[in-house]
Scaffold this motif. Structure first.
Motif, mmCIF file in Angstrom:
data_model
loop_
_atom_site.group_PDB
_atom_site.id
_atom_site.type_symbol
_atom_site.label_atom_id
_atom_site.label_comp_id
_atom_site.label_asym_id
_atom_site.label_seq_id
_atom_site.Cartn_x
_atom_site.Cartn_y
_atom_site.Cartn_z
ATOM 1 N N LEU A 1 61.275 145.095 45.430
ATOM 2 C CA LEU A 1 61.251 145.511 44.085
ATOM 3 C C LEU A 1 62.693 145.695 43.722
ATOM 4 O O LEU A 1 63.004 145.681 42.701
ATOM 5 C CB LEU A 1 60.281 146.695 44.248
ATOM 6 C CG LEU A 1 59.858 147.440 42.731
ATOM 7 C CD1 LEU A 1 59.071 146.185 42.043
ATOM 8 C CD2 LEU A 1 58.964 148.352 42.808
ATOM 9 N N GLU A 2 63.419 146.506 44.334
ATOM 10 C CA GLU A 2 64.756 146.678 44.157
ATOM 11 C C GLU A 2 65.352 145.330 43.601
ATOM 12 O O GLU A 2 65.983 145.335 42.887
ATOM 13 C CB GLU A 2 65.499 147.567 45.393
ATOM 14 C CG GLU A 2 65.364 148.961 45.198
ATOM 15 C CD GLU A 2 65.859 149.660 46.504
ATOM 16 O OE1 GLU A 2 65.402 150.848 46.492
ATOM 17 O OE2 GLU A 2 66.489 148.875 47.325
ATOM 18 N N GLU A 3 65.448 144.405 44.508
ATOM 19 C CA GLU A 3 66.023 143.101 44.185
ATOM 20 C C GLU A 3 65.664 142.578 42.980
ATOM 21 O O GLU A 3 66.275 142.031 41.968
ATOM 22 C CB GLU A 3 65.745 142.082 45.362
ATOM 23 C CG GLU A 3 66.809 142.383 46.408
ATOM 24 C CD GLU A 3 66.372 141.863 47.760
ATOM 25 O OE1 GLU A 3 65.538 140.705 47.687
ATOM 26 O OE2 GLU A 3 66.711 142.314 48.816
ATOM 27 N N THR A 4 64.203 142.601 42.893
ATOM 28 C CA THR A 4 63.769 141.707 41.650
ATOM 29 C C THR A 4 63.975 142.764 40.349
ATOM 30 O O THR A 4 64.185 142.025 39.236
ATOM 31 C CB THR A 4 62.173 141.828 42.002
ATOM 32 O OG1 THR A 4 61.892 141.439 43.170
ATOM 33 C CG2 THR A 4 61.460 140.905 40.687
ATOM 34 N N ALA B 1 62.470 151.898 38.496
ATOM 35 C CA ALA B 1 60.925 151.449 39.127
ATOM 36 C C ALA B 1 60.291 152.407 40.192
ATOM 37 O O ALA B 1 61.214 152.884 40.848
ATOM 38 C CB ALA B 1 61.074 149.920 39.476
ATOM 39 N N LEU B 2 59.237 152.692 40.032
ATOM 40 C CA LEU B 2 58.677 153.606 41.013
ATOM 41 C C LEU B 2 57.507 152.622 41.924
ATOM 42 O O LEU B 2 56.811 152.232 41.036
ATOM 43 C CB LEU B 2 57.987 154.785 40.418
ATOM 44 C CG LEU B 2 57.316 155.657 41.194
ATOM 45 C CD1 LEU B 2 58.456 156.592 41.927
ATOM 46 C CD2 LEU B 2 56.315 156.778 40.493
ATOM 47 N N GLU C 1 60.193 141.834 30.613
ATOM 48 C CA GLU C 1 60.921 141.227 31.540
ATOM 49 C C GLU C 1 61.349 142.239 32.714
ATOM 50 O O GLU C 1 62.049 143.111 32.570
ATOM 51 C CB GLU C 1 62.187 140.574 31.023
ATOM 52 C CG GLU C 1 61.997 139.370 30.148
ATOM 53 C CD GLU C 1 63.192 139.244 29.183
ATOM 54 O OE1 GLU C 1 64.275 139.385 29.596
ATOM 55 O OE2 GLU C 1 63.059 138.385 28.238
ATOM 56 N N VAL C 2 60.516 141.652 33.979
ATOM 57 C CA VAL C 2 60.812 142.881 35.060
ATOM 58 C C VAL C 2 62.315 143.062 35.362
ATOM 59 O O VAL C 2 62.751 144.096 35.746
ATOM 60 C CB VAL C 2 60.057 142.313 36.287
ATOM 61 C CG1 VAL C 2 60.261 142.940 37.376
ATOM 62 C CG2 VAL C 2 58.626 142.231 35.711
ATOM 63 N N ASN D 1 61.113 162.105 37.625
ATOM 64 C CA ASN D 1 62.338 161.418 37.548
ATOM 65 C C ASN D 1 62.519 159.992 37.186
ATOM 66 O O ASN D 1 63.523 159.688 36.615
ATOM 67 C CB ASN D 1 62.808 161.869 38.909
ATOM 68 C CG ASN D 1 63.496 163.058 39.329
ATOM 69 O OD1 ASN D 1 63.707 163.901 38.536
ATOM 70 N ND2 ASN D 1 63.458 163.561 40.649
ATOM 71 N N THR D 2 61.375 159.365 37.714
ATOM 72 C CA THR D 2 61.495 157.907 37.158
ATOM 73 C C THR D 2 61.293 157.958 35.494
ATOM 74 O O THR D 2 61.809 156.820 35.020
ATOM 75 C CB THR D 2 60.334 157.251 38.105
ATOM 76 O OG1 THR D 2 60.384 157.344 39.404
ATOM 77 C CG2 THR D 2 60.441 155.771 37.639
#
Ligand SMILES: Nc1nc2c(ncn2[C@@H]2O[C@H](COP(=O)(O)OP(=O)(O)OP(=O)(O)O)[C@@H](O)[C@H]2O)c(=O)[nH]1
Ligand SMILES: [Mg+2]
Length: 305
Positions: free
Chosen positions: A252-255, A229-230, A222-223, A158-159
């Motif tokens: 990670l979600e915020e970034t 993202a997984l 660029e992140v 899925n990712t």
């Protein structure tokens, strides 16, 4: 070796002509229990760069399972022809696969030594990063109590989605775990001897995830331009603490939270394309001189005989 002599057109033609043989090799394996196909190729030479996209196209037509690529980009100092081949192949390959996972030799090259000498080290990086990802759904394969992961194959699929480019960050740390010796377990000895605590585990996980995300990626990008993202965390079960994983996932979600994919996401790919344009202008000249080199080598060989 130099099978197709760095000529992608030849690599493509050979792959086309031998597709039946490639297919019968696939038929000899069990394809009923697979989750996906992965085509791994160095994109700088002739065979991989020309053949891999064609093989992907072929598999897409035949199977319902997703087809992924693992494209290895050449180092800058491999020169114009390699970078040109890779720039073209990258473009073709990404169109044919459900996702192109990418590894840049240039980013992992260790200073001083030649790429050839560095392959052993670089390949270990490839194995730890992509191996961690592809063994994720297969906890048992890693052995009882050795490692545990928190994602399965369908989450990975899925990712990866059905189009795009993937870059992987990785960080690891050795940890001391409480003695899990047979006697202890038989005694049901659960005393905490202070080596690890829940707080340590939480901090360890969050800082490892930051290191992995902000450190060297298999392809520089660029992140905050990431679409999906997984997060994959492996380790001894007693060190995998839910709170740490949740905290790391939020960070990670915020970034990465930015749906807009901006230009300049992959500086290395742009640079490769620039090198490709330059090389295009003198590709024949470069080829001729490399043929001369080869001729010299052969002649020299004859002299020796
Ligand atoms: N990381 C890594 N990269 C490799 C390795 N072998 C080859 N490569 C990369 O893949 C590129 C292509 O390798 P080649 O052997 O020239 O490619 P090929 O697909 O066999 O093509 P021809 O030899 O031209 O037929 C190299 O220029 C390297 O960038 C390896 O063992 N590890
Ligand atoms: Mg070769």
């Amino acid at each position: 070796g130099h099978g197709a002599g760095t000529e992608p057109e030849l690599g493509e033609r050979c792959t086309r002509e031998d597709m039946e043989e490639i297919q019968s090799a696939i038929d000899r394996m069990t394809t009923s229990e697979i989750d996906a196909f992965l085509i791994m190729a160095g994109l700088g030479g002739g065979t991989g760069s020309g053949g891999a996209p064609l093989l992907a196209e072929h598999l897409q037509r035949l199977y319902v399972e997703p087809v992924y690529g693992l494209g290895i980009l050449p180092a800058k100092d491999e020169g114009g022809i390699y970078n040109r081949n890779a720039a073209k192949s990258f473009q073709n390959f990404v169109e044919e696969v459900d996702n192109l996972l990418t590894f840049d030799n240039d980013a992992f090259k260790t200073g001083g030594e030649s790429l050839q000498e560095g392959y052993t080290e670089i390949n270990a990086e490839i194995v730890s990063r992509f191996g961690a990802l592809f063994s994720a759904g297969e906890v048992e394969a890693l052995g009882d109590e050795v490692a545990e992961s928190v994602v399965d194959a369908s989450e990975i699929i899925n990712t990866l989605g059905d189009y795009g480019i993937t870059s992987i960050g990785y960080a690891s740390e050795e940890i001391e775990t409480r003695d899990q010796g047979l006697l202890d377990r038989l005694r049901g000895d659960n005393r905490n001897d202070g080596i690890t605590s829940a707080g340590d585990d939480t901090n360890r996980i969050t800082s490892l995830v930051r290191k992995a995300t902000l450190g060297k990626l298999t392809l520089q990008c660029e992140v905050d331009s990431t679409e999906r993202a997984l997060l994959l965390v492996s380790g001894p079960p007693e060190a995998l603490n839910r709170k740490g994983i949740d905290k790391a996932r939020k960070w990670l979600e915020e970034t990465t939270d930015c749906m807009e994919v901006r230009a300049g996401d992959y500086p290395r790919v742009r640079e490769m394309q620039r090198m490709a344009i330059e090389a295009e202008e003198n590709v024949e000249q470069l080829r001729a001189s490399s043929r001369d080199d080869l001729d010299d080598l052969i002649e020299y060989g004859d002299d020796e005989v």
